[in-house]
Design an enzyme around this catalytic site. Structure first.
Site, PDB file in Angstrom:
ATOM      1  N   ASP A 203      35.147 -37.253  41.444  1.00 32.87           N
ATOM      2  CA  ASP A 203      34.882 -38.411  42.400  1.00 32.87           C
ATOM      3  C   ASP A 203      36.252 -39.160  42.736  1.00 32.87           C
ATOM      4  O   ASP A 203      37.296 -38.668  42.339  1.00 32.87           O
ATOM      5  CB  ASP A 203      33.815 -39.102  42.027  1.00 32.87           C
ATOM      6  CG  ASP A 203      34.430 -40.060  40.843  1.00 32.87           C
ATOM      7  OD1 ASP A 203      35.562 -40.171  40.020  1.00 32.87           O
ATOM      8  OD2 ASP A 203      33.519 -40.887  40.319  1.00 32.87           O
ATOM      9  N   ASP A 205      37.530 -43.198  42.715  1.00 34.12           N
ATOM     10  CA  ASP A 205      36.839 -44.312  42.308  1.00 34.12           C
ATOM     11  C   ASP A 205      37.812 -45.712  42.926  1.00 34.12           C
ATOM     12  O   ASP A 205      38.955 -45.527  42.974  1.00 34.12           O
ATOM     13  CB  ASP A 205      37.005 -44.595  40.901  1.00 34.12           C
ATOM     14  CG  ASP A 205      36.361 -43.591  40.096  1.00 34.12           C
ATOM     15  OD1 ASP A 205      35.158 -43.625  39.934  1.00 34.12           O
ATOM     16  OD2 ASP A 205      37.124 -42.742  39.605  1.00 34.12           O
ATOM     17  N   ASP A 293      32.874 -43.800  44.072  1.00 33.63           N
ATOM     18  CA  ASP A 293      32.286 -44.777  43.549  1.00 33.63           C
ATOM     19  C   ASP A 293      33.238 -46.212  43.810  1.00 33.63           C
ATOM     20  O   ASP A 293      34.446 -46.188  43.891  1.00 33.63           O
ATOM     21  CB  ASP A 293      32.552 -44.639  41.876  1.00 33.63           C
ATOM     22  CG  ASP A 293      31.709 -43.812  41.304  1.00 33.63           C
ATOM     23  OD1 ASP A 293      30.623 -43.469  41.894  1.00 33.63           O
ATOM     24  OD2 ASP A 293      31.804 -43.621  40.182  1.00 33.63           O
TER      25      ASP A 293
HETATM   26  N1  CTP Z   1      33.388 -46.653  34.346  1.00 33.53           N
HETATM   27  C1  CTP Z   1      32.746 -47.924  33.790  1.00 33.53           C
HETATM   28  N2  CTP Z   1      31.509 -47.985  34.149  1.00 33.53           N
HETATM   29  C2  CTP Z   1      30.948 -47.214  34.841  1.00 33.53           C
HETATM   30  C3  CTP Z   1      31.346 -45.997  35.430  1.00 33.53           C
HETATM   31  C4  CTP Z   1      32.646 -45.808  35.121  1.00 33.53           C
HETATM   32  O1  CTP Z   1      33.233 -48.658  33.377  1.00 33.53           O
HETATM   33  N3  CTP Z   1      29.657 -47.318  35.211  1.00 33.53           N
HETATM   34  C5  CTP Z   1      34.810 -46.483  34.040  1.00 33.53           C
HETATM   35  C6  CTP Z   1      34.847 -45.277  33.013  1.00 33.53           C
HETATM   36  O2  CTP Z   1      34.989 -45.754  31.484  1.00 33.53           O
HETATM   37  C7  CTP Z   1      36.246 -44.535  33.214  1.00 33.53           C
HETATM   38  C8  CTP Z   1      36.325 -44.902  34.795  1.00 33.53           C
HETATM   39  O3  CTP Z   1      35.653 -45.943  35.065  1.00 33.53           O
HETATM   40  O4  CTP Z   1      37.104 -45.017  32.686  1.00 33.53           O
HETATM   41  C9  CTP Z   1      36.465 -43.944  35.903  1.00 33.53           C
HETATM   42  O5  CTP Z   1      35.196 -43.217  35.671  1.00 33.53           O
HETATM   43  P1  CTP Z   1      34.821 -41.810  35.996  1.00 33.53           P
HETATM   44  O6  CTP Z   1      35.073 -41.779  37.682  1.00 33.53           O
HETATM   45  O7  CTP Z   1      33.617 -41.210  35.360  1.00 33.53           O
HETATM   46  O8  CTP Z   1      36.003 -41.009  35.376  1.00 33.53           O
HETATM   47  P2  CTP Z   1      37.429 -40.450  35.657  1.00 33.53           P
HETATM   48  O9  CTP Z   1      38.478 -40.863  34.643  1.00 33.53           O
HETATM   49  O10 CTP Z   1      37.821 -40.947  37.053  1.00 33.53           O
HETATM   50  O11 CTP Z   1      37.342 -38.907  35.720  1.00 33.53           O
HETATM   51  P3  CTP Z   1      37.259 -37.916  37.060  1.00 33.53           P
HETATM   52  O12 CTP Z   1      38.678 -37.510  37.608  1.00 33.53           O
HETATM   53  O13 CTP Z   1      36.390 -36.844  36.550  1.00 33.53           O
HETATM   54  O14 CTP Z   1      36.529 -38.774  38.133  1.00 33.53           O
HETATM   55 MN    MN Z   2      36.547 -40.708  38.766  1.00 36.07          MN
HETATM   56 MN    MN Z   3      33.448 -42.445  38.843  1.00 35.34          MN
END
Ligand code: CTP
Ligand code: MN
Ligand code: MN
Ligand code: MN
Length: 369
Positions: A203, A205, A293
């Site tokens: 995703d 963020d 997100d």
């Molecule tokens: N996070 C959080 N609370 C949430 C969702 C996510 O604190 N409700 C934090 C997670 O701990 C993470 C960061 O936001 O450190 C990013 O989350 P995520 O998008 O799930 O992972 P990524 O590290 O960005 O990996 P990816 O490339 O797979 O998205």
């Molecule tokens: Mn992510």
């Molecule tokens: Mn995320």
């Protein structure tokens, strides 16, 4: 000299290691991650964490492990992890991992949890009902799918395909324009895996807030409205803020933070992405669905939210553990609390937080623990 391995001590805390996206020990860490996931499916938190920690230590090494002897000074490697490494070193693969990969329960839970909105508990429930495929789930009239899961199935092909850097850049422009239309002074920052320099993500963020405290309250609903008007909002799960400074630092046992946030699926046009979309069928269709997100903390909480949302998950876990065990402090996405002084420690940048914790600053691209 007879050795080529650097004689520096590797910390047991990921927040005292520098871990880039370059992993020299993928054959081991891939194996550990399968085992960790399998223990997670069985709700065995101890062994799950042990394998995640071991994988994280190996990811931080600037060299490839070529013998078990080379690991003797490394932390977090137990009997079981070393046995797996031994197998991989001797045979190029681990039989325990191979067995899991061909195990029906593991395969099914892995498949089910790959759907947006389906966690290990739901996957397990479906598995126990005898369901084994998406067809089984969608045909079973006793299965109730929530809105997130319905959209998870609807956009399954697109959102399980990795998001590229170019797609992330394009989304940044889209979000930035939506934000500027509401309030030009707004603060927008890329976070998550792309801030850590990853080439691909599941995703994209972002953190978004306003320089004036309190003004952020209407921000996410307005952004969501803007995206809807543009016709690119495919799905939105908006969670209003439940943040209350007076309740800090007692939120600490909860997994999620209390800031306003939304989990989105957006429609991204191929024409808006430099070099096109990262997907063959997406290209022929001219667009793809992508997970985004957004989190919106009050500006005085910005540094904590940015640090918390940059990840990686293992880096965050160890930051918190380090704060608790080594400094008698409580760190979460909202604040840093010093239990000895009984006071909150202020921070406007991530560097302030590392300094309060007595840690050397670790750049975002060195947090791929
Ligand atoms: N996070 C959080 N609370 C949430 C969702 C996510 O604190 N409700 C934090 C997670 O701990 C993470 C960061 O936001 O450190 C990013 O989350 P995520 O998008 O799930 O992972 P990524 O590290 O960005 O990996 P990816 O490339 O797979 O998205
Ligand atoms: Mn992510
Ligand atoms: Mn995320
Ligand atoms: Mn290297």
């Amino acid at each position: 000299g007879s050795t080529s391995t650097p004689v520096t001590t590797v910390s047991q805390y990921a927040c005292q290691r520098r871990t880039t996206t370059e992993n020299h020990n993928k054959i081991f860490t891939d194996a550990f991650e399968v085992l960790a996931e399998s223990y997670e499916f069985s709700e065995m938190e101890g062994p799950c964490l042990a394998f995640r920690r071991a994988a994280s230590v190996l990811k931080s090494l600037p060299w490839a492990v070529r013998s078990l002897g080379a690991t003797q000074d490394l932390p977090c490697l137990g009997e079981h992890t070393k046995a797996v490494m031994e197998e991989v070193l001797q045979c190029g693969r681990s039989f325990e991992v191979e067995k899991l990969l061909s195990d029906e329960r593991y395969q099914t839970l892995k498949l089910f949890t790959s759907v947006f909105g389906v966690g290990p508990k739901t996957a397990e429930k479906w598995y126990r009902r005898g369901l084994r495929s998406f067809t089984d789930i969608l045909a079973d009239r006793s299965v109730h799918l929530n809105r997130m899961q319905q959209n998870g199935f609807l956009h399954y092909g697109d959102i399980t395909r990795a998001v590229s850097k170019a797609e992330a850049r394009s989304l940044r422009t889209i979000i930035d324009e939506a934000v500027r239309a509401i309030t030009p002074a707004a603060i927008l920052a890329l976070t998550g895996g792309f801030r850590r320099g990853k080439e691909f993500g599941h995703d994209v963020d972002f953190i978004v807030t306003t320089p004036e405290l309190g003004k952020e309250k209407s921000l996410l609903p307005n952004i969501i409205n803007g995206l809807k008007k543009q016709g690119i909002l495919l799905f939105c799960d908006y969670q209003a803020s439940t943040f209350d400074m007076a309740k800090l630092p007692s939120y600490r046992f909860e997994a999620m933070d209390h800031f306003a946030k939304c989990f989105l699926i957006l429609r991204l046009e191929a024409s808006q992405v430099e070099g096109g979309l990262h997907s063959a069928d997406g290209d022929s269709r001219g667009w793809r669905a992508v997970r985004v997100d957004l989190v919106s903390p009050p500006v005085d909480r910005y540094a904590f939210a940015l640090l918390g949302w940059t990840g990686s998950r293992q880096f965050e876990r160890d930051l918190r553990r380090f704060a608790r065990v080594k400094q008698q402090m409580i760190l979460d996405n909202h604040c840093l609390y010093d239990k000895t002084k009984k006071e909150f420690l202020a921070a406007t940048t991530e560097k302030d937080i590392f300094a309060h914790l007595g840690l050397e600053y670790i750049e975002p691209w060195q947090r791929n623990a």
